[in-house]
Write a protein that holds these residues in place. Sequence first.
Motif, short mmCIF file in Angstrom:
data_model
loop_
_atom_site.label_atom_id
_atom_site.label_comp_id
_atom_site.label_asym_id
_atom_site.label_seq_id
_atom_site.Cartn_x
_atom_site.Cartn_y
_atom_site.Cartn_z
N ASN A 1 20.42 -103.40 -30.29
CA ASN A 1 21.37 -104.14 -30.30
C ASN A 1 21.49 -103.94 -31.50
O ASN A 1 22.82 -104.31 -32.17
CB ASN A 1 21.18 -105.17 -29.39
N ARG A 2 20.95 -104.14 -32.55
CA ARG A 2 21.12 -104.36 -33.50
C ARG A 2 21.66 -103.53 -34.21
O ARG A 2 22.20 -103.77 -35.59
CB ARG A 2 19.91 -105.02 -34.63
N LYS B 1 20.19 -105.15 -23.54
CA LYS B 1 20.61 -105.59 -22.62
C LYS B 1 20.46 -105.64 -21.56
O LYS B 1 21.47 -106.65 -20.53
CB LYS B 1 22.24 -106.65 -23.85
N GLU C 1 21.25 -99.35 -21.69
CA GLU C 1 20.43 -98.86 -23.27
C GLU C 1 19.25 -98.54 -22.60
O GLU C 1 18.89 -98.05 -23.89
CB GLU C 1 20.99 -100.74 -23.94
N SER D 1 15.07 -105.60 -27.90
CA SER D 1 16.67 -105.91 -28.17
C SER D 1 17.59 -105.06 -27.00
O SER D 1 18.59 -104.43 -27.17
CB SER D 1 17.59 -105.30 -29.65
N GLU E 1 23.00 -101.06 -32.98
CA GLU E 1 24.60 -100.62 -32.94
C GLU E 1 25.64 -101.67 -33.40
O GLU E 1 26.45 -100.90 -33.63
CB GLU E 1 24.46 -101.21 -30.92
N ARG E 2 25.26 -103.26 -33.59
CA ARG E 2 26.34 -104.00 -34.07
C ARG E 2 26.49 -103.57 -35.95
O ARG E 2 26.85 -103.78 -35.96
CB ARG E 2 25.55 -105.13 -34.16
N SER E 3 25.67 -102.72 -36.14
CA SER E 3 25.33 -102.16 -37.19
C SER E 3 26.11 -100.99 -37.53
O SER E 3 26.74 -100.83 -39.01
CB SER E 3 23.62 -102.16 -38.29
#
Length: 222
Positions: free
Chosen positions: A137-138, A173, A177, A171, A140-142
């Motif tokens: 997730n980190r 969720k 994923e 990470s 993807e968020r970046s």
Amino acid sequence: MALYVDTAFIDDITNVARTVPLAGATTNPTLLLAARERGQRLSPHQVLEALLATLSGHVFMQPGASDEEEMYREALSYIEMAPERVIPKIPMNQVGMRVARRLSSQGYALAFTAVTTVPQTYCALQVRADFVIPYYNRLERSGIDAPTRIAQMASLCRSQEPSTTRVLVASLKTPEEAARALLAGAHDLTAPPQVLLDLISDPLSEEAIQRFHRDWEKMNKL
């Protein structure tokens, strides 16, 4: 391939371990804080002791110290509790690399956490790290396509001979994923308890099972 539970709250691990075939647990300072905030009054070493007693596999413990000598001593204190089962999660930065080199030279297993790039993965291979841990997730968020990056990391690990370094994706969720990480080439996954339980369930499966149950009941009435 292996599944790990990503939590430091012992009751959660006990519940999920009844259903999910776990290879162990992963923790970090944030998860230790979350467990403390839920009322679990255990020190990190007490948490590790409880995890070792609850599970039969590996337990990943991440030092909270940022100073090199303190990080090394903390990692070593975890390892010494069960050298064959405890794997220190070392942050992937310059201080972490120096600590990892010291641990590797002593023959200890280790993992690099917060790994985000292919060059970092290559550096981890040079010190014979057992695991590299990217955060799905980190990434993807970046703005990074996580499956593509995971695929690159896994491809690099598999191309090095000999290499036993595994890509352990954290990470996560949702089951979707998890599926994308696996299809990208992840060796192992770690996820919160509910996500692990959700991996086993699916609405279409439940619909079919309920139909079987109804038909069983109907047959027994004839």
